[in-house]
Design a protein around this motif. Structure first.
Motif, PDB file in Angstrom:
ATOM      1  N   LEU A   1       0.651  -1.129   0.003  1.00 19.74           N
ATOM      2  CA  LEU A   1       0.005  -0.011  -0.017  1.00 19.74           C
ATOM      3  C   LEU A   1       0.975   1.308   0.044  1.00 19.74           C
ATOM      4  O   LEU A   1       0.213   2.444  -0.227  1.00 19.74           O
ATOM      5  N   GLY A   2       2.132   0.840   0.175  1.00 23.61           N
ATOM      6  CA  GLY A   2       2.972   2.456   0.609  1.00 23.61           C
ATOM      7  C   GLY A   2       2.995   3.344  -0.695  1.00 23.61           C
ATOM      8  O   GLY A   2       2.848   2.921  -1.925  1.00 23.61           O
ATOM      9  N   ILE A   3       2.867   4.452  -0.352  1.00 23.18           N
ATOM     10  CA  ILE A   3       2.752   5.571  -1.431  1.00 23.18           C
ATOM     11  C   ILE A   3       4.224   5.965  -1.820  1.00 23.18           C
ATOM     12  O   ILE A   3       5.104   6.043  -0.896  1.00 23.18           O
ATOM     13  N   GLN A   4       4.690   6.005  -3.036  1.00 24.37           N
ATOM     14  CA  GLN A   4       5.984   6.311  -3.670  1.00 24.37           C
ATOM     15  C   GLN A   4       5.973   7.446  -4.218  1.00 24.37           C
ATOM     16  O   GLN A   4       7.165   8.099  -4.260  1.00 24.37           O
ATOM     17  N   LYS A   5       4.993   8.098  -4.883  1.00 27.01           N
ATOM     18  CA  LYS A   5       5.107   9.365  -5.556  1.00 27.01           C
ATOM     19  C   LYS A   5       3.457  10.116  -5.534  1.00 27.01           C
ATOM     20  O   LYS A   5       2.508   9.257  -5.444  1.00 27.01           O
ATOM     21  N   ILE A   6       3.890  11.053  -5.424  1.00 27.72           N
ATOM     22  CA  ILE A   6       2.796  12.283  -5.370  1.00 27.72           C
ATOM     23  C   ILE A   6       2.763  13.259  -6.427  1.00 27.72           C
ATOM     24  O   ILE A   6       3.884  13.785  -6.428  1.00 27.72           O
ATOM     25  N   TYR A   7       1.579  13.520  -6.900  1.00 31.56           N
ATOM     26  CA  TYR A   7       1.795  14.898  -7.857  1.00 31.56           C
ATOM     27  C   TYR A   7       0.259  15.684  -7.576  1.00 31.56           C
ATOM     28  O   TYR A   7      -0.782  15.044  -7.990  1.00 31.56           O
ATOM     29  N   LEU A   8       0.335  16.775  -7.286  1.00 28.37           N
ATOM     30  CA  LEU A   8      -1.081  17.680  -6.950  1.00 28.37           C
ATOM     31  C   LEU A   8      -0.866  18.987  -7.818  1.00 28.37           C
ATOM     32  O   LEU A   8       0.139  19.571  -7.961  1.00 28.37           O
ATOM     33  N   CYS A   9      -1.992  18.897  -8.815  1.00 31.46           N
ATOM     34  CA  CYS A   9      -2.074  20.172  -9.656  1.00 31.46           C
ATOM     35  C   CYS A   9      -3.099  21.171  -8.640  1.00 31.46           C
ATOM     36  O   CYS A   9      -4.280  20.931  -8.484  1.00 31.46           O
ATOM     37  N   LYS A  10      -2.542  22.170  -8.367  1.00 29.37           N
ATOM     38  CA  LYS A  10      -3.224  23.197  -7.327  1.00 29.37           C
ATOM     39  C   LYS A  10      -4.331  23.998  -8.099  1.00 29.37           C
ATOM     40  O   LYS A  10      -5.211  24.603  -7.370  1.00 29.37           O
TER      41      LYS A  10
ATOM     42  N   GLY B   1      -7.147  21.042  -9.071  1.00 35.83           N
ATOM     43  CA  GLY B   1      -7.556  19.846  -7.827  1.00 35.83           C
ATOM     44  C   GLY B   1      -7.285  18.757  -8.159  1.00 35.83           C
ATOM     45  O   GLY B   1      -7.891  17.747  -7.522  1.00 35.83           O
ATOM     46  N   TYR B   2      -6.853  18.070  -9.134  1.00 39.72           N
ATOM     47  CA  TYR B   2      -6.649  16.750  -9.404  1.00 39.72           C
ATOM     48  C   TYR B   2      -5.234  16.478  -8.809  1.00 39.72           C
ATOM     49  O   TYR B   2      -4.104  17.119  -8.480  1.00 39.72           O
ATOM     50  N   LEU B   3      -5.270  15.008  -8.236  1.00 38.24           N
ATOM     51  CA  LEU B   3      -4.287  14.597  -7.553  1.00 38.24           C
ATOM     52  C   LEU B   3      -4.000  13.210  -8.004  1.00 38.24           C
ATOM     53  O   LEU B   3      -4.638  12.132  -8.069  1.00 38.24           O
ATOM     54  N   ALA B   4      -2.521  13.009  -8.316  1.00 42.94           N
ATOM     55  CA  ALA B   4      -2.264  11.688  -8.730  1.00 42.94           C
ATOM     56  C   ALA B   4      -1.325  11.081  -7.559  1.00 42.94           C
ATOM     57  O   ALA B   4      -0.381  11.739  -7.229  1.00 42.94           O
ATOM     58  N   VAL B   5      -1.470   9.769  -7.226  1.00 42.64           N
ATOM     59  CA  VAL B   5      -0.535   9.236  -6.211  1.00 42.64           C
ATOM     60  C   VAL B   5      -0.173   7.756  -6.819  1.00 42.64           C
ATOM     61  O   VAL B   5      -1.101   7.054  -7.364  1.00 42.64           O
ATOM     62  N   ALA B   6       1.037   7.212  -6.326  1.00 48.17           N
ATOM     63  CA  ALA B   6       1.525   5.967  -6.886  1.00 48.17           C
ATOM     64  C   ALA B   6       2.131   5.023  -5.872  1.00 48.17           C
ATOM     65  O   ALA B   6       2.524   5.924  -4.902  1.00 48.17           O
ATOM     66  N   GLY B   7       1.999   3.938  -5.792  1.00 49.24           N
ATOM     67  CA  GLY B   7       2.284   3.049  -4.619  1.00 49.24           C
ATOM     68  C   GLY B   7       3.438   1.854  -5.272  1.00 49.24           C
ATOM     69  O   GLY B   7       3.954   1.867  -6.252  1.00 49.24           O
ATOM     70  N   THR B   8       3.709   1.047  -3.983  1.00 49.90           N
ATOM     71  CA  THR B   8       4.605   0.203  -4.148  1.00 49.90           C
ATOM     72  C   THR B   8       4.227  -0.846  -5.287  1.00 49.90           C
ATOM     73  O   THR B   8       5.272  -1.568  -5.663  1.00 49.90           O
ATOM     74  N   ALA B   9       3.080  -1.447  -5.535  1.00 47.66           N
ATOM     75  CA  ALA B   9       2.663  -2.547  -5.944  1.00 47.66           C
ATOM     76  C   ALA B   9       2.259  -2.045  -7.685  1.00 47.66           C
ATOM     77  O   ALA B   9       1.235  -2.616  -8.109  1.00 47.66           O
TER      78      ALA B   9
ATOM     79  N   ALA C   1       5.512  -3.719 -10.063  1.00 48.58           N
ATOM     80  CA  ALA C   1       6.738  -3.052  -9.614  1.00 48.58           C
ATOM     81  C   ALA C   1       6.421  -1.627  -9.043  1.00 48.58           C
ATOM     82  O   ALA C   1       5.479  -1.059  -9.381  1.00 48.58           O
ATOM     83  N   VAL C   2       7.491  -1.404  -8.100  1.00 47.64           N
ATOM     84  CA  VAL C   2       7.206   0.243  -7.501  1.00 47.64           C
ATOM     85  C   VAL C   2       7.376   1.132  -8.627  1.00 47.64           C
ATOM     86  O   VAL C   2       8.023   0.946  -9.667  1.00 47.64           O
ATOM     87  N   VAL C   3       6.444   2.090  -8.511  1.00 50.64           N
ATOM     88  CA  VAL C   3       6.173   3.270  -9.398  1.00 50.64           C
ATOM     89  C   VAL C   3       7.513   4.368  -9.055  1.00 50.64           C
ATOM     90  O   VAL C   3       7.443   4.805  -7.968  1.00 50.64           O
TER      91      VAL C   3
ATOM     92  N   THR D   1       8.057   2.691 -14.184  1.00 54.40           N
ATOM     93  CA  THR D   1       8.663   1.774 -13.182  1.00 54.40           C
ATOM     94  C   THR D   1      10.137   1.241 -13.820  1.00 54.40           C
ATOM     95  O   THR D   1      10.485   2.098 -14.488  1.00 54.40           O
ATOM     96  N   SER D   2      10.454   0.310 -13.022  1.00 56.84           N
ATOM     97  CA  SER D   2      11.753  -0.272 -13.595  1.00 56.84           C
ATOM     98  C   SER D   2      11.731  -0.965 -15.050  1.00 56.84           C
ATOM     99  O   SER D   2      12.582  -1.422 -15.372  1.00 56.84           O
ATOM    100  N   HIS D   3      10.426  -1.041 -15.599  1.00 56.94           N
ATOM    101  CA  HIS D   3      10.394  -1.991 -16.713  1.00 56.94           C
ATOM    102  C   HIS D   3       9.991  -0.983 -17.865  1.00 56.94           C
ATOM    103  O   HIS D   3      10.023  -1.433 -19.030  1.00 56.94           O
ATOM    104  N   GLY D   4       9.599   0.272 -17.463  1.00 55.36           N
ATOM    105  CA  GLY D   4       9.220   0.957 -18.766  1.00 55.36           C
ATOM    106  C   GLY D   4       8.278   2.156 -18.109  1.00 55.36           C
ATOM    107  O   GLY D   4       8.100   2.446 -17.020  1.00 55.36           O
ATOM    108  N   PHE D   5       7.454   2.930 -19.234  1.00 56.19           N
ATOM    109  CA  PHE D   5       6.559   3.870 -18.771  1.00 56.19           C
ATOM    110  C   PHE D   5       5.408   3.878 -19.512  1.00 56.19           C
ATOM    111  O   PHE D   5       5.519   3.377 -20.652  1.00 56.19           O
TER     112      PHE D   5
END
Length: 960
Positions: free
Chosen positions: A505-514, A517-525, A589-591, A607-611
């Motif tokens: 569940l761990g959060i690895q990346k966050i991007y907020l557009c102020k 109001g859109y928010l993107a979060v990416a995790g470990t899986a 994989a982890v984002v 990720t470690s495999h591509g985008f």
């Protein structure tokens, strides 16, 4: 000779640099790491916390903060404020005492160490003779009473720390007044507690470890009462009127003792074991607080049954028929009660219980029904779940700010509405010039939104991504619910919870557009969630999409963790950011990188495999690109399968060393006679010297092999509207940089707004750049015709930035770990570069564009690169000419986690973790500086003991 002069010594530019750049570590946010002691001054209404590393921190009203550091870096064992003074005494574990004062200096008030002192015994005496165990600052403000392991009580004069030997209270003097059949010499060993009589300052209560308690008269220098307990003593507490006192003991009991006027042994009034009859843990501290309604508050630490609850960290509150044992998830260091400090008041009337636990500060409102917790304005437990990533957003629009606060206030309804009770001093810092957010991602799948505008890092809102997935824990479980007859009446308090239901569940990346109001979060899986802000609770489906980054390539098999299972059907979400689409990367994989363009409604992930690129408006995958190299088998093992890679990485390191030696040998010794070789070497040295003089920061770079592991690891993603195909037409584009030094550029065709839902977004690869040294790409940036970085999405639409110059030629800046390189667009021909040294091991770890304004005039500002290296230093590099402006040492190079956690702001500030629970805030700008500024009223005590306020002093508390 001109070519041998070092460049960059323009006097005008040097003056301008002094107006733009200045390095300061300004304030520490969060909870002190490894706290060890707690103190409180009812007079100043200030709280002090000491740590194992020798730091001491004072807190009052929000924004009132002071910090000091003992030179010895020893553990702070005890903190005691001098009554009615701006002074306190600390006791360290090396048995040294330190006197600290809040004093005015140059118009500012600061915490200063005045004196230090170590109690010394006679020659040949054992260390226990002077090992301090109890400290009592007397209300006269003239002396300290120091109880020791040997049973001696020494009297030390303040502020000189001179020992008044003629006033020492020895065990022999105490035993003279006590019948021999009641006690012996061993009864007077180890002083556990010293307490001054609340009504008579000439009497003190002495508690010895072996349950002997003595009321000592300071005028006659003799014991006037003695009390014998049956169990080992832990602590003492006087009742307000001085007619009784309470002792607490090792067996989990407490006893009330009357203090009579006649000189004889007193018998206990009552002995109570609150959680008996079974064997219980020690009660280490106790308060007995009187109230107007006659029912006292009895508050104590410990005392729980050993067999069933011996591992609990609890503080119990008893008030009439109400009884609650507050259960903390970390060890309780100490606690105190805030009550009426007016000497004329008849009752204590407690208002708040303040508990310092090992991992958090908890304040309980004792005035409100149910005794709710008070939301702290500072000392936030940042690491309530381990921090996994951070993201800073500057200058938040007011509307978005208010909506986030509104969502957070709905989460805080269970907190007390009581004003913060520790309110000493006055914050006089100017209001923050803008609203800033610091977002932290956590191991348990949550994202916390912090107000990072000022000195206090305050939690505004908490977002959880757990509801989207199926986990072992039900998010609706309430751990605080108790059965009516449950005993002991435990109630979990605090937010510290280090255990994650699922590490995926761990959060690895966050991007907020102020702006949107859109928010993107990416995790470990491999999970990528796109969210939008909703002011109301809602129940809806979350759309799912899969992105196969391997594209069915044969010969690859993922050996890591599985993806998270998602919930079927609609999911109910609280008000705030609510997910509406989930993109699942395969393999899970982890984002490693994330970018969001809210104007084009696109999100890119790597990720470690591509985008890949996803259209979150049409909820459609646009494309994926596999970046795996044939040797990248390690990328398929996942983060928990690294043991096999040790031999491989060692082998590759030796290969690199061997290659570099062979290449240097070939360069120096390839053919020809000795004189030719010597001449060539001399010419080589001369050229190297010239290069060194002309460009002092440029050094040779060690090329890397394509066989190095994780070359396909995507480090950075970047959206830009620029010239990619020809110089006449610009178009949306996506750029990606990998660990192997490759940059991919894709042309995007985004349909106009009126056909946005009807036509698909199309992408086509336009460029592929391979850096010769193959160093990992950590940053990509496009500069417009004015050599200005392109604005953020929607920034121009909100009139917060000038439109980019699309007339002049654009430039591409690629930042790798080892060099900065500028290319022209659209031809992608090399124009300019700045190298870092590989031979000294210097690598770029973080890079961002920061705007620096002049402190002398509001009319001038410039954009520069702020760069953090693996050596922990920060470099500021000019744009677009890539000239090193200044370098500051910031983080110890051994502090790998601190370097990895660093995040820069848009206006030249930054944060990094100095411990799992604390951010250090720093500033590189002369204009943007957030630091404590406060006034603390200095006391003035007149001869009739009435306290008056003297003129306040200001604190500019800047730490070096």
């Amino acid at each position: 000779m001109r070519r041998f002069l070092r460049p960059g010594h323009d006097p005008v530019r040097e003056r301008l640099k002094r107006d733009l750049f200045q390095f300061n570590k300004t304030v520490e946010h969060g909870f002190p790491h490894q706290p060890s002691a707690l103190g409180y001054s009812p007079f100043l209404r200030l709280m002090a916390i000491g740590t194992r590393s020798g730091a001491i921190k004072l807190y009052g009203a929000p924004g009132v903060e002071f910090m000091g550091l003992h030179e010895e870096n020893n553990t702070v064992m005890q903190i005691h404020f001098i009554p009615d003074q701006c002074q306190l005494v600390t006791l360290l574990d090396d048995n040294s005492l330190h006197l600290w004062s809040l004093k005015q200096h140059g118009g500012a008030s600061e915490l200063r160490e005045e004196h230090r002192f170590t109690l010394k015994g006679p020659p040949g005496s054992p260390p226990s003779a002077t090992q301090v165990t109890a400290v009592l600052p007397h209300s006269s403000r003239e002396v300290l009473y120091l109880g020791t392991e040997s049973g001696n009580i020494f009297v030390v004069e303040l502020p000189s720390f001179r020992v008044l030997e003629d006033r020492t209270i020895t065990p022999e003097a105490v035993l003279q007044r006590i019948p021999e059949d009641n006690c012996n010499r061993r009864s007077c060993e180890l002083v556990e507690a010293l307490r001054e009589h609340p009504k008579n300052p000439d009497q003190i209560l002495i508690g010895y470890s072996r349950a002997l308690i003595v009321l000592w008269d300071l005028q006659s220098n003799k014991a006037i009462h003695h009390f014998l307990g049956s169990q080992q003593l832990e602590n003492l507490y006087w009742q307000r009127d001085g007619s009784k006192f309470i002792s607490c003991h090792y067996d989990g009991s407490y006893t009330q003792w009357p203090v009579s006027s006649d000189n004889r042994q007193s018998e206990p009034l009552e002995n109570t074991v609150p959680y008996g009859p079974f064997p219980c843990k020690a009660i280490s501290k106790i308060y007995w607080q009187t109230t107007k309604n006659g029912l006292p508050y009895i508050i104590f630490q410990g005392g729980m049954p050993r067999a069933s609850y011996g591992d609990r960290h609890s503080i119990s509150v008893i008030h009439g028929s109400q009884q609650t044992a507050f259960d903390f998830t970390s060890r309780v260091i100490d606690f105190f009660i805030i009550f009426s400090s007016d000497p004329a008041a008849e009752f204590d009337d407690p208002s708040a219980l303040v508990v310092l636990a090992e991992e958090e500060l908890v304040v309980i409102d004792l005035k409100s029904a149910g005794w709710p917790a008070v939301h702290p304005p500072y000392l936030a437990s940042l690491h309530c779940s381990a921090i996994t990533c951070s993201h800073h957003v500057s200058n938040i629009p007011l509307k978005l700010w208010e909506r986030i606060i509104s969502a957070g206030s709905k989460q805080n309804i269970h907190y007390s509405s009581m004003p913060w009770p520790i309110d000493g001093g006055t914050n006089i810092a100017p209001d923050p010039p803008q609203r800033d957010l610091l977002l932290t991602g956590h191991e348990d799948g949550t994202v916390r939104f912090w107000d990072a505008s000022g000195v206090c890092l305050h939690l505004l809102y908490k977002l959880s991504t757990v509801r989207v997935f199926l986990t072992d824990a039900d998010p609706n479980d309430n751990m605080n619910t108790l059965g009516e007859d449950e005993w002991p009446p435990l109630r979990k308090v605090g937010t510290f919870d280090p255990y994650s239901d699922d590490p995926r569940l761990g959060i690895q990346k966050i991007y907020l557009c102020k702006y949107s109001g859109y928010l993107a979060v990416a995790g470990t899986a491999g999970q990528v969630l796109v969210m939008e802000l909703n002011d109301e609770d809602a129940e809806h489906m979350v759309d799912h999409a899969e992105a196969d980054l391997l594209q069915d390539q044969e010969g690859y098999r993922w050996k890591g963790h599985e993806k998270l299972k998602t919930r079927d059907g609609p999911v109910r979400f609280e008000a705030g950011f609510q997910p509406f689409v989930l993109v699942q990367c395969q393999p899970p994989a982890v984002v490693t990188s994330l970018a969001l363009h809210s104007e084009w409604k696109l999100v890119a992930f790597g990720t470690s495999h591509g985008f890949g690129l996803f259209d979150h408006q049409q909820k459609r995958l646009v494309f994926v690109k596999c970046t795996l190299h044939p040797s990248d088998q390690l990328a398929l093992e996942g983060p928990l399968s690294r043991v096999k890679s040790l031999k491989k990485s060692l082998r590759q390191s030796f290969r690199r060393i061997r290659r570099s030696r062979v290449s240097s040998r070939k360069r120096r010794g390839g053919g020809g006679n000795a004189s030719e070789v010597q001449e060539a070497n001399a010419k080589f040295d001369q050229d190297a010297l010239q290069e060194m003089e002309l460009a002092p920061v440029q050094r040779k770079i060690e090329a890397r092999s394509a066989e190095d592991s994780f070359t396909g690891f995507v480090r950075t993603l970047y959206f830009a509207d620029t010239f990619l195909r020809d110089s006449s037409r610009h178009c949306p584009s996506l750029w990606a940089g990998t660990n192997g030094g490759t940059v991919y550029a894709f042309c995007l065709r985004v349909p106009p707004a009126e056909r946005r839902m009807d036509e698909p977004v199309r992408a086509e690869q336009a460029k592929e750049i391979q850096l010769m040294h193959r160093a990992p790409v950590v940053g990509i940036l496009v500069l417009d015709g004015r050599s200005t970085p392109l604005p953020e999405p929607l920034e121009v639409a909100h009139d917060l930035s000038k439109s980019p110059d699309m007339q002049g030629s654009h430039q591409l800046l690629v930042v790798s770990e080892e060099q900065f390189k500028v290319f022209t667009l659209p031809k992608v021909s090399s124009k300019l570069k700045l190298k870092l040294t590989a031979l000294e091991g210097c690598r770029v770890r973080k890079v961002t564009v920061a705007n620096f304004g002049s402190c002398k005039t509001d009319d001038y500002s410039e954009n520069d690169l702020a760069v953090l290296t693996n050596l922990g230093d920060i470099q500021i590099i000019s744009l677009p000419f890539l000239k090193l402006q200044i370098r500051y040492p910031c983080i110890r190079k051994e502090d790998v986690s601190g370097i990895a956690s660093c995040v820069f702001t848009k206006y030249g500030q930054g944060f990094y973790l100095i411990s799992p629970s604390e951010f250090e805030r720093f500033s590189l700008s002369t204009k943007w500086l957030v630091e404590p500024r406060c006034i603390v009223d200095m006391p003035e005590v007149t001869s009739n003991n009435h306290v008056q306020n003297k003129s306040g002093t200001e604190n500019a508390a800047r730490k070096s």
